[in-house]
Scaffold this active site. Structure first.
Site, mmCIF file in Angstrom:
data_model
loop_
_atom_site.group_PDB
_atom_site.id
_atom_site.type_symbol
_atom_site.label_atom_id
_atom_site.label_comp_id
_atom_site.label_asym_id
_atom_site.label_seq_id
_atom_site.Cartn_x
_atom_site.Cartn_y
_atom_site.Cartn_z
ATOM 1 C CE LYS A 51 3.655 -30.786 -52.680
ATOM 2 N NZ LYS A 51 3.938 -30.537 -54.111
ATOM 3 C CD GLU A 55 5.355 -22.735 -55.873
ATOM 4 O OE1 GLU A 55 5.290 -23.979 -55.727
ATOM 5 O OE2 GLU A 55 6.433 -22.139 -56.012
ATOM 6 C CB SER A 84 1.312 -37.925 -52.096
ATOM 7 O OG SER A 84 -0.033 -37.541 -52.319
#
Length: 394
Positions: free
Chosen positions: A90, A112, A379
């Site tokens: 991220k 969010e 990930s």
């Protein structure tokens, strides 16, 4: 086949800008700013420096020898995005977007989050770039991800609980958009996946492309050739598009996305928008969604909080429709098994989201021979899921 949006932000029939009039000028301003920085050498240098010295890039491509030998001998490599600062891919995107926001003169960042990793990554990027930060999070996810909530607050972000609807990611996005409409002049809305109105799917994919670029160089260095298969989990689709994009023109490389089958596709309790969804509009985009015959959004489910979004990025929907990306799914039970296997075989505790891809990689390794090369985009790391797994295992 590289996929590019047309002038309306559409990938085939998917994508577009379905937004209230009050946000259209903000989206146009954002698109113009993104186009400007795309050709700005100083912006690229500043972002590259942050990615290297702050995020910890490049991440390694790890040969999972024990896993490979146990399940048939096909070589399984893990792209270690779990080693990015903060524990997930991220941060690649949040650093890029926060830097863009700063160049646009925005002082306040809103975001969010579902699993909390995007919220943590946004809080980190906002802190290092000295921006105010607020994060919206469903109360259901807050309960499941207490560690990440504390991390966000420790990093200086304000976490706003959302108690409406399913109390998860979909509703957190709704509240973020309401905030943006109200404070559009000084506020930058930082979307965490390849979803939303154009140019967000394009921007997030471009900021995540570094995963695939590194992977391509690393597998060539390690094996002298491209992989046969690349596998990534799919919620909104950012980690998948990040690793897939630079391989799209290499037709010999099979690209597989793994959605959350939850308690089984037939149960209705899942997050498999492409495998079991229909076309519609959600959060500013036309894509594949989980909805009823009246177009009302269904409550999605996955015990991996980052995969319980009832839609998917438009570019990924297009690539699945075209056949370039194969979409499959993994149940909670299969995912939990893969979570334990990777932990014990390689000493790597994956995020539950990533464990969906690990499960399918194991199945692929069983089917394919020793000559096969498989790359899994790992990930995120599993710290955030430890207590949830402990509860499930009893």
């Amino acid at each position: 086949m590289l996929s590019r949006p047309d002038e309306h932000g559409k990938y085939g029939i998917y994508g577009g800008k379905f937004a209230p009039e009050v946000l259209m000028s903000a989206l146009e301003e954002l698109e113009e700013a993104f186009n400007d920085i795309s050709n700005d050498k100083s912006f690229k240098e500043e972002l590259d420096l942050l990615l290297r010295t702050y995020a910890g890039r490049p991440t390694p491509l790890y040969f999972a020898k024990n896993l490979s030998e146990t399940y048939g001998g096909a070589k399984i490599y893990l792209k270690r995005e779990d080693l990015v600062h903060g524990g997930a891919h991220k941060l690649n995107n949040t650093l890029g977007q926060c830097l863009l926001a700063k160049h646009m003169g925005k002082k306040r960042i809103i975001a969010e989050t579902g699993a909390g990793q995007h919220g943590v990554a946004t809080a980190m990027a906002a802190a290092v770039l000295e921006l105010e930060c607020e994060v919206y999070m469903g109360t259901e996810d807050i309960e499941r991800q207490k560690l990440n909530v504390f991390r966000m607050e420790l990093l200086g972000a304000k976490v706003n609980p959302v108690d409406s609807g399913s109390k998860t990611l979909k509703d957190a996005i709704n509240e973020s958009m309401r905030d943006w409409v109200t404070n559009v002049e000084d506020t930058y809305y930082l979307i965490g996946s390849v979803v939303g109105p154009h140019p967000y799917p394009l921007m997030v994919r471009e900021f995540q492309r570094i995963i695939g670029k590194e992977t391509r160089e690393q597998i060539l260095d390690a094996e002298g050739r491209l992989p046969d298969t690349i596998i990534a989990c799919v919620g909104g689709g950012s980690n998948a598009m990040g690793i897939f994009y630079d391989f799209l023109e290499k037709e010999q490389v099979e690209l597989i996305g793994v959605e959350a089958a939850g308690k089984g596709l037939e149960s209705g309790e899942h997050g498999a928008s492409i495998c079991a969804g229909t076309e519609g509009v959600l959060h500013g985009m036309y894509s594949k969604l989980l909805q009823d015959k009246h177009g009302q959004i269904k409550q999605s489910y996955s015990f991996a909080p980052g995969l319980d979004y009832p839609g998917v990025g438009p570019e990924l929907a297009y690539l699945a429709q075209s056949g370039r990306v194969k979409m499959v799914s993994a149940t909670d039970e299969e995912t939990l098994n893969a979570f334990e296997i990777l932990s014990r075989k390689e000493g790597i505790i994956p995020a539950l989201e990533s464990a969906h891809a690990v499960h399918y990689a194991i199945e692929e390794a069983k089917r394919k021979g020793e000559e096969s090369l498989i790359v899994v985009n790992l990930s995120g790391r599993g710290d955030k899921d430890i207590f949830l797994v402990e509860k499930v295992l009893g």
